[in-house]
Each structure stands twice: as C-alpha cells, then as structure tokens.
Design a protein around this motif. Structure first.
Motif, PDB file in Angstrom:
ATOM      1  N   LEU A 196     -71.883  17.057 -58.159  1.00 13.09           N
ATOM      2  CA  LEU A 196     -71.309  17.069 -56.812  1.00 13.09           C
ATOM      3  C   LEU A 196     -70.505  15.805 -56.538  1.00 13.09           C
ATOM      4  O   LEU A 196     -69.409  15.858 -55.954  1.00 13.09           O
ATOM      5  CB  LEU A 196     -72.418  17.231 -55.772  1.00 13.09           C
ATOM      6  N   MET A 197     -71.030  14.658 -56.942  1.00  9.69           N
ATOM      7  CA  MET A 197     -70.302  13.413 -56.702  1.00  9.69           C
ATOM      8  C   MET A 197     -69.040  13.327 -57.544  1.00  9.69           C
ATOM      9  O   MET A 197     -68.013  12.801 -57.098  1.00  9.69           O
ATOM     10  CB  MET A 197     -71.219  12.213 -56.997  1.00  9.69           C
ATOM     11  N   LEU A 198     -69.086  13.837 -58.769  1.00  6.36           N
ATOM     12  CA  LEU A 198     -67.889  13.829 -59.615  1.00  6.36           C
ATOM     13  C   LEU A 198     -66.802  14.715 -59.010  1.00  6.36           C
ATOM     14  O   LEU A 198     -65.615  14.358 -59.013  1.00  6.36           O
ATOM     15  CB  LEU A 198     -68.244  14.298 -61.024  1.00  6.36           C
ATOM     16  N   MET A 199     -67.209  15.870 -58.495  1.00  4.87           N
ATOM     17  CA  MET A 199     -66.237  16.751 -57.853  1.00  4.87           C
ATOM     18  C   MET A 199     -65.675  16.112 -56.587  1.00  4.87           C
ATOM     19  O   MET A 199     -64.478  16.213 -56.307  1.00  4.87           O
ATOM     20  CB  MET A 199     -66.874  18.102 -57.552  1.00  4.87           C
ATOM     21  N   ALA A 200     -66.538  15.441 -55.825  1.00  4.70           N
ATOM     22  CA  ALA A 200     -66.074  14.784 -54.600  1.00  4.70           C
ATOM     23  C   ALA A 200     -65.105  13.647 -54.921  1.00  4.70           C
ATOM     24  O   ALA A 200     -64.178  13.377 -54.145  1.00  4.70           O
ATOM     25  CB  ALA A 200     -67.268  14.256 -53.810  1.00  4.70           C
ATOM     26  N   ARG A 201     -65.305  13.001 -56.060  1.00  6.72           N
ATOM     27  CA  ARG A 201     -64.426  11.904 -56.467  1.00  6.72           C
ATOM     28  C   ARG A 201     -63.239  12.393 -57.291  1.00  6.72           C
ATOM     29  O   ARG A 201     -62.445  11.583 -57.780  1.00  6.72           O
ATOM     30  CB  ARG A 201     -65.233  10.883 -57.279  1.00  6.72           C
ATOM     31  N   ARG A 202     -63.154  13.721 -57.497  1.00 10.34           N
ATOM     32  CA  ARG A 202     -62.080  14.329 -58.273  1.00 10.34           C
ATOM     33  C   ARG A 202     -62.026  13.782 -59.685  1.00 10.34           C
ATOM     34  O   ARG A 202     -60.956  13.447 -60.222  1.00 10.34           O
ATOM     35  CB  ARG A 202     -60.733  14.140 -57.555  1.00 10.34           C
TER      36      ARG A 202
END
Length: 348
Positions: free
Chosen positions: A60-66
């Motif tokens: 989730l954090m990787l997706m939020a940080r693109r």
C-alpha cells in the motif's frame, strides 16, 4: 561489449537484499520453532499474521508513493520486520495489536522516512515499543512454558483467543497468563525478596527462565550461522552481549541476592535475539568496525540499566532505539583513516 545496465556500475552486487533477508529468515527458524514448542500455536499464528500485515502495508505504501511494488515486496525486508515483531509479542496477542504495531513499523518507521535504506530506527522495534507503551496490559499476558502450563491451547482455541478474544469455558486471562522471567524477577525484587528465593520457583531453570534458556540457545545458533555465512559481522553481537555480561557480572559480584547473574541476563528475554538479528541492522546501526563495537556496547549497557532500574523489565528494544539515534554520531567519530592521507598538522 553489451552491459545489462546503461550506466555504471556494470557489476551486479555480490549479495542482493533478497538473498540476505532469506538467510536471516532461515536463521530465525530454529528459535521460532523452539518458541512455538514452549508457548504453543500462538507464536506461529502471530508470525503469519504479522508477515501478512507487513506485506500488505508495504504494498500500500509503495503504491501511494508511486513506486514499483514487486521489487520491494519481494526483497523480504518487510517479512523480516513482521517476523521479528511477532517474536517480541505474547503468543495470544490480540490481532488488532499486531495490526497496529506492524502497520506503525512499516508505514511510519520505514516508509515515512523514505523506505528501505533510509530508516534511522529499526522498524520492528519502533512498532513493538509503540504497542508496549500504548497497551501495557495486553503486552504482558504471556503464557507459561508448556512444561509448566496446566493446559495446551489447540490451534482452534488459539485462533479464537487471538481473533475473538474468547477463552475456553471456565478460563480467565488471569488463570492462564503470567509474567515473563524478567518481569517476575523485577516485581519480586521490588517486594524485597532475595534472588535465591525467587529463582527457587519452578518458573526458573538452571540459568534463566524455564523454556527461555532453550529458545535463546537456538537463536544463538542461528546468529552464529549468520556470522559464519558473513551475513553479519561479529562486532555488534560480541560487544552487546559482552557489555551486558560485564556490567551484570559486576553488580552480581557486589550483591548476588539482589542482582541476577550474567547468564540469566544473556538467556532471558530478547538479549540474544536483539544482538544477532536486530542490533545488526546495517541501516539503523553503525557501519564502521569501531563504531559497531561502540554501538553494541551501548546497547548492552542501556539494556541492563533499563532492566535493573527502569520501568520496563525488558530493555533491549528501548536500548536499540536509543543507540539508533547515536549511530550517525558514532560513525562520524569512528571513521577509519583514508589510505594515503595523514592527519593535518597544526601551523605554528
């Protein structure tokens, strides 16, 4: 000649993050199995739950940080963080505490600082300290080891206790849980009981808490294997365990009826787990050879101070986080001399 990458360096690293983390996980297996043997299914359930939450939070954090998800999720760093957190909490810890603790570790302690390689504090210990401060009652409900337990929890009973908070009929939390050896020792010493009387209890074995002796022995074997495989160096474990043994030995020699022996401190709680698997984190710890010795010695001394006179019986997590703050300063003053350079001479 065609290289795999367009820019330097063209040589691939000898050890990938995935390979290093896999070896750390292999080394954790013997101690984890020993914990499950003495404390039941809850240990394994916590590991599975914590690892699942860690991977979900990481993605989730990787997706939020693109950022690309697969390369970072498969490097297994989140798996190691979740696994270590699971080993630090009681076997029947409610699922929501694991969710909060691991989520805090990955989201706040890791990704808000920039992700792997940028975190100044060990994520697993940040998550553990966050929940042990916030939920002190739930974090002290340890089961007695299997050799002393009146009943063994089956897997369905364990799942019911963790996810629903329900115990088998006729049982209460006070009936099935108790303090760790370190907690028990600290509490009863405060009641002016002598150490010899306290350790006469069946909860204590030959050198430390019953069951914990074997658990820490297996973590020790895993840690030595990591040194043999050159995944970690000897500096931090030797300095941490050596300083812990030295300072506890000095006070033990002064008054053996008040202060526990060095062997008790080494084989109780998370001393060995912390020395080989947590304090050796190359990101949040010191990186120079001399700095690692100073860092490890600081962790050992602080852990003993917190255990002996602090408000928390287990001081390893707090000691590691305190020394994480000191790591940049330690590295600054322990940099080895650059080859070919000599110290500047003072004029006049």
């Amino acid at each position: 000649m065609r290289f795999k990458t367009f820019t330097s360096p063209h040589m691939s690293p000898a050890r990938s993050v995935n390979r290093v983390m896999r070896q750390v996980l292999y080394a954790l297996v013997p101690g984890t199995v020993a914990m499950a043997w003495f404390f039941g299914w809850g240990v394994l359930v916590n590991v599975v739950l914590a690892v699942t939450v860690a991977l979900a939070a990481e993605a989730l954090m990787l997706m939020a940080r693109r950022r690309p998800v697969k390369p970072f999720v498969t490097d297994l760093s989140a798996v190691v963080a979740g696994w270590l957190f699971a080993l630090a909490v009681p076997p029947l810890t409610p699922w929501w505490i694991t969710l909060i603790g691991v989520g805090f570790a990955i989201v706040v302690a890791k990704h808000l600082y920039g992700g792997l390689g940028y975190n100044p504090f060990n994520p697993a210990m940040v998550g553990y300290v966050a929940v042990v401060i916030s939920f002190p009652r739930e974090m002290t409900l340890w089961l007695p080891p299997s050799t002393l337990a009146e009943m063994a929890f089956s897997l369905p009973q364990t799942l019911q206790a963790i996810f629903l908070g329900q115990l088998p009929a006729g049982l209460t939390w006070d009936m099935i849980t108790g303090a760790t050896p370190l907690d028990r020792l600290q509490t009863e010493l405060a009641m002016d009981r002598s150490l010899s009387d306290i350790q006469a209890s069946p909860f204590f074995g030959a050198v430390a808490g019953r069951g914990w002796e074997w658990i820490n022995l297996f973590f020790l074997l895993g840690g030595l294997w990591l040194i043999r495989r050159r995944v970690i160096t000897w500096h931090v474990p030797v300095a941490m365990l050596g300083s812990l043994a030295l300072i506890s030995g000095l006070f033990w020699l002064i008054n053996p009826e008040v202060y526990a022996s060095p062997l008790f401190h080494l084989f109780s709680g998370a001393a060995i787990l912390g020395a080989f698997f947590i304090a050796t984190d190359p990101v949040s710890g010191s990186t120079t050879p001399m700095g690692r010795l100073v860092f490890g010695a600081g962790v050992g001394i602080l852990a003993y101070v917190i255990r002996a006179w602090g408000g928390y019986a287990e001081g390893v997590a707090f000691a590691i986080l305190l020394m994480n703050m000191m790591a940049p300063t330690i590295d600054h003053y322990t940099q080895p001399r650059v080859f070919g350079k000599t110290p500047a001479r003072k004029e006049g």
